[in-house]
Scaffold this motif. Structure first.
Motif: not given
Length: 179
Positions: A153-165
């Motif tokens: 598994l590679t996560l291209d993004f993992q960001t807080p919902y309210d901040d966004g990628w």
């Protein structure tokens, strides 16, 4: 090949070709079913039951964007993988896995499956997060049964919902980008 009411006649090579194509189609369906169970069972928090989808000598690992294993994110063996999933709900309290862009290549008793992932989730019941990335998984058929032999598994993004990628691509980023 004959047409009309005559039975279809094929030589041995044609029969072998049809059998091989049928085997590949059935193998892709079996691999697809294993991956679907993996996603659904992860969302249902099946915990130790997740081990059933992996071979005894399987590997589960998370890779960074450069393709290197993230320290502490590699488990070897079905029991270690099942144990990791047993503790996963403590960290990932809520998950919904969506997979797209499927590509499955079957070669005999092995297969490689690739999928894109979008996953809304909640970390430790305190932070809503968007995760997106991709899976590259190896599967093996042993004694007629398909299971995962190596999951990456590679996560291209993992960001807080309210901040966004756009403002914060990964939770590990120290500061969100100012807009």
């Amino acid at each position: 090949m004959s047409q009309g009411s005559d039975p279809i006649k094929m030589n041995d090579a044609e029969i072998q070709d049809v059998v091989a194509r049928l085997d590949r189609l059935e193998a892709r369906d079996a691999v697809r079913a294993v991956k679907a169970h993996y996603m659904q069972w992860a969302d249902e928090k099946r915990r130790l039951g997740m081990g059933e989808l992996f071979w005894e000598d399987a590997v589960w690992e998370e890779l960074d964007l450069s393709g290197e294993t993230i320290p502490g994110c590699r488990w070897e063996g079905r029991d270690a993988i099942a144990d990791m999933f047993d503790h996963s709900p403590d960290r990932l309290w809520f998950t919904v896995h969506y997979l797209t862009n499927e590509a499955i290549t079957v070669t005999g008793d092995t297969a490689v499956g690739r999928w894109k992932l979008l996953e809304p989730c909640t970390i430790r019941d305190e932070m809503a997060v968007w995760q997106g990335g991709h899976y590259v998984d190896d599967f093996e058929r042993r004694d007629g049964e398909w299971k995962i032999s190596h999951l990456r598994l590679t996560l291209d993004f993992q960001t807080p919902y309210d901040d966004g990628w756009l403002r914060r691509r990964h939770l590990s980023d120290a500061v969100a980008v100012q807009s």
